[in-house]
Design a protein around this motif. Structure first.
Motif, PDB file in Angstrom:
ATOM      1  N   LEU A 122       0.921  -1.154   0.172  1.00 14.23           N
ATOM      2  CA  LEU A 122      -0.059   0.003   0.073  1.00 14.23           C
ATOM      3  C   LEU A 122       0.961   1.242   0.003  1.00 14.23           C
ATOM      4  CD1 LEU A 122      -2.823  -1.144   2.635  1.00 14.23           C
ATOM      5  CD2 LEU A 122      -2.645  -1.320   0.318  1.00 14.23           C
ATOM      6  N   GLN A 123       0.367   2.122  -0.522  1.00 13.78           N
ATOM      7  CA  GLN A 123       1.141   3.670  -0.605  1.00 13.78           C
ATOM      8  C   GLN A 123       0.469   4.487   0.453  1.00 13.78           C
ATOM      9  OE1 GLN A 123       1.376   5.259  -4.503  1.00 13.78           O
ATOM     10  NE2 GLN A 123       2.389   3.580  -5.398  1.00 13.78           N
ATOM     11  N   GLU A 124       0.896   4.291   1.586  1.00 15.41           N
ATOM     12  CA  GLU A 124       0.454   5.189   2.742  1.00 15.41           C
ATOM     13  C   GLU A 124       0.200   6.409   2.797  1.00 15.41           C
ATOM     14  OE1 GLU A 124      -0.610   3.391   5.276  1.00 15.41           O
ATOM     15  OE2 GLU A 124       0.214   1.198   5.045  1.00 15.41           O
ATOM     16  N   ASP A 125       1.192   7.132   1.760  1.00 15.56           N
ATOM     17  CA  ASP A 125       1.113   8.474   1.745  1.00 15.56           C
ATOM     18  C   ASP A 125       0.230   9.212   0.836  1.00 15.56           C
ATOM     19  OD1 ASP A 125       2.759   7.379  -0.235  1.00 15.56           O
ATOM     20  OD2 ASP A 125       4.085   8.996  -0.530  1.00 15.56           O
ATOM     21  N   ARG A 126      -0.591   8.167   0.207  1.00 13.79           N
ATOM     22  CA  ARG A 126      -1.403   8.691  -1.019  1.00 13.79           C
ATOM     23  C   ARG A 126      -2.938   9.016  -0.393  1.00 13.79           C
ATOM     24  NH1 ARG A 126       0.720   7.226  -6.061  1.00 13.79           N
ATOM     25  NH2 ARG A 126      -1.077   8.467  -6.729  1.00 13.79           N
ATOM     26  N   GLY A 127      -3.047   9.417   0.916  1.00 15.45           N
ATOM     27  CA  GLY A 127      -4.368   9.513   1.089  1.00 15.45           C
ATOM     28  C   GLY A 127      -4.987   8.349   1.892  1.00 15.45           C
ATOM     29  N   VAL A 128      -6.309   8.196   1.571  1.00 16.54           N
ATOM     30  CA  VAL A 128      -7.088   7.280   2.298  1.00 16.54           C
ATOM     31  C   VAL A 128      -6.500   5.757   1.759  1.00 16.54           C
ATOM     32  CG1 VAL A 128      -9.640   6.008   2.523  1.00 16.54           C
ATOM     33  CG2 VAL A 128      -9.054   8.699   2.241  1.00 16.54           C
ATOM     34  N   VAL A 129      -6.402   4.898   2.693  1.00 18.82           N
ATOM     35  CA  VAL A 129      -5.945   3.428   2.704  1.00 18.82           C
ATOM     36  C   VAL A 129      -7.123   2.421   2.484  1.00 18.82           C
ATOM     37  CG1 VAL A 129      -4.523   1.792   3.173  1.00 18.82           C
ATOM     38  CG2 VAL A 129      -3.673   4.040   3.452  1.00 18.82           C
ATOM     39  N   SER A 130      -7.510   2.246   1.269  1.00 19.96           N
ATOM     40  CA  SER A 130      -8.730   1.451   1.186  1.00 19.96           C
ATOM     41  C   SER A 130      -8.476   0.578  -0.093  1.00 19.96           C
ATOM     42  CB  SER A 130     -10.036   1.723   1.346  1.00 19.96           C
ATOM     43  OG  SER A 130     -10.321   2.888   0.129  1.00 19.96           O
ATOM     44  N   VAL A 131      -8.875  -0.680   0.011  1.00 18.45           N
ATOM     45  CA  VAL A 131      -8.425  -1.695  -1.263  1.00 18.45           C
ATOM     46  C   VAL A 131      -9.651  -2.387  -1.776  1.00 18.45           C
ATOM     47  CG1 VAL A 131      -7.022  -3.420  -2.005  1.00 18.45           C
ATOM     48  CG2 VAL A 131      -6.285  -1.898  -0.287  1.00 18.45           C
TER      49      VAL A 131
ATOM     50  N   VAL B  91     -12.109  -2.239   1.135  1.00 23.07           N
ATOM     51  CA  VAL B  91     -11.672  -2.796   2.517  1.00 23.07           C
ATOM     52  C   VAL B  91     -10.557  -1.718   3.085  1.00 23.07           C
ATOM     53  CG1 VAL B  91     -10.447  -4.573   4.137  1.00 23.07           C
ATOM     54  CG2 VAL B  91     -12.167  -5.260   2.253  1.00 23.07           C
ATOM     55  N   LEU B  92     -10.739  -0.974   4.158  1.00 25.52           N
ATOM     56  CA  LEU B  92      -9.957  -0.042   4.718  1.00 25.52           C
ATOM     57  C   LEU B  92      -8.744  -0.804   5.626  1.00 25.52           C
ATOM     58  CD1 LEU B  92     -12.413   2.522   6.360  1.00 25.52           C
ATOM     59  CD2 LEU B  92     -10.894   2.585   4.403  1.00 25.52           C
ATOM     60  N   GLY B  93      -7.565  -0.111   5.385  1.00 21.97           N
ATOM     61  CA  GLY B  93      -6.131  -0.168   6.127  1.00 21.97           C
ATOM     62  C   GLY B  93      -5.891  -1.538   6.299  1.00 21.97           C
TER      63      GLY B  93
END
Length: 350
Positions: free
Chosen positions: A236-245, A266-268
């Motif tokens: 995941l790219q943590e620095d790109r805002g909202v982390v949901s996949v 799915v979040l985080g």
């Protein structure tokens, strides 16, 4: 009173009426026993057993036979029963751990216990009591997780079943992953759920992560079914805002887009669980030129998304290796779900 108009109701117009001394009329008493020729047995031998007045048909009161404790597939690691309920006002997730059956253990005796995680939180867990010397433990224990109503439907409940040996070491027997979808938490929350244990995949994830899904083709309905199960080891790219996949599933023909569907987000979690099913209409004559593209996407701010990895399954025209083997196995086993893990790669979409 005399002079007041009186009308016989339509439902009583065919009745027999007799005069009374006062000039009024009353209904004649009927024989409570109908004539023999009107009884059901007079309708003929073919209807005699089906039309007995007052008889009870026991077939209408039979409950479906519960085969959950008798029908175990070959190679089954065991089966787990539980219940899930969510209290909206208190924001509490109530989990009932009921029992396990037919646990497959490495030794003759089994002393099982269950650890419960609410993923993606891997650090905190709740644990059942250890049941001694039984492969069919009865737990009947209740657990509470505090979780907000905004995120509960994006969490996954994991049951990890362990065997505790004489040195008190925990050996994993299998696990159950249960996504908390909206339809699961709504409605009848008292129902009992059961799931078969599955082995933990101990292979390290590939460079961009792995995706597990099932394929099935029904030639009678011309239906291609994809069940997106889970992913692991995502970068995941943590620095790109909202982390949901989420996963985007596309049906292609001659590398041209036909139809696209996608899972819920799915979040985080670098190991999201979906368990979502999608169906596509595909004629059998098109399978030699058709393919499926499954792309794992990370949501970004402003309705944008970033590709984390992709896998394509299809015939020899498009794929090789495990992806081709998965497609061929699906065709060789019609109407059967074929499950496999696939390594994600970074390739541009057509």
């Amino acid at each position: 009173p005399p002079g007041m108009p009186f009308m016989v109701p339509p439902s009583l117009r065919d009745q027999d009426w007799v005069p009374l001394h006062s000039g009024e009329r009353a209904q004649a008493p009927r024989d409570p026993c109908p004539a023999p020729e009107l009884l059901p047995h007079a309708l003929g031998p073919g209807l005699r057993d089906r039309c007995v007045v007052g008889a009870i048909n026991p077939e209408l009161y039979k409950f479906p036979e519960d085969k959950s404790e008798t029908d175990f597939p070959a190679g089954c690691l065991g089966r787990l029963w539980f219940s899930v309920e969510y209290e909206q006002e208190a924001e509490r997730l109530l989990v009932g751990l009921i029992k396990a059956r037919q646990l497959h253990t490495p030794s003759e005796t089994c002393s099982p216990l269950v650890k419960l995680h609410l993923l993606p939180d891997e650090r905190r867990f709740l644990q059942s009591k250890t049941k001694r010397r039984t492969s069919n433990p009865q737990f009947d224990e209740h657990f509470i997780f505090q979780v907000s109503s905004k995120t509960v439907t994006q969490r996954v409940l994991r049951f990890s079943v362990y065997h505790v040996d004489r040195q008190r070491k925990h050996q994993l027997l299998g696990q159950v992953l249960f996504p908390l979808k909206s339809e699961t938490l709504a409605g009848d929350c008292g129902r009992i759920i059961w799931r078969d244990l599955e082995a933990e995949n101990l292979e390290p994830p590939s460079e961009f992560g792995d995706l597990q899904f099932c394929l099935s083709y029904n030639d009678y309905l011309s239906r291609l079914t994809v069940v997106v199960l889970r992913a692991k080891g995502l970068r995941l790219q943590e620095d790109r805002g909202v982390v949901s996949v989420f996963v985007r599933v596309s049906l292609m023909n001659h590398n041209k887009f036909v139809k696209c569907k996608k899972t819920s987000a799915v979040l985080g979690s670098i190991n999201p669980v979906y368990n979502e099913t999608f169906s596509f209409k595909a004629d059998a004559t098109e399978l030699d030129t058709a393919s499926l593209s499954l792309t794992v996407m990370q949501s970004l701010e402003g309705d944008k998304s970033h590709q984390l990895g992709r896998v394509v399954v299809g015939p020899y025209m498009y794929t090789r290796g495990r992806e081709l083997e998965h497609w061929d196995e699906m065709l060789s086993k019609p109407k059967e779900l074929v499950k496999r893990w696939h390594a994600l790669c970074h390739t541009p979409e057509p």
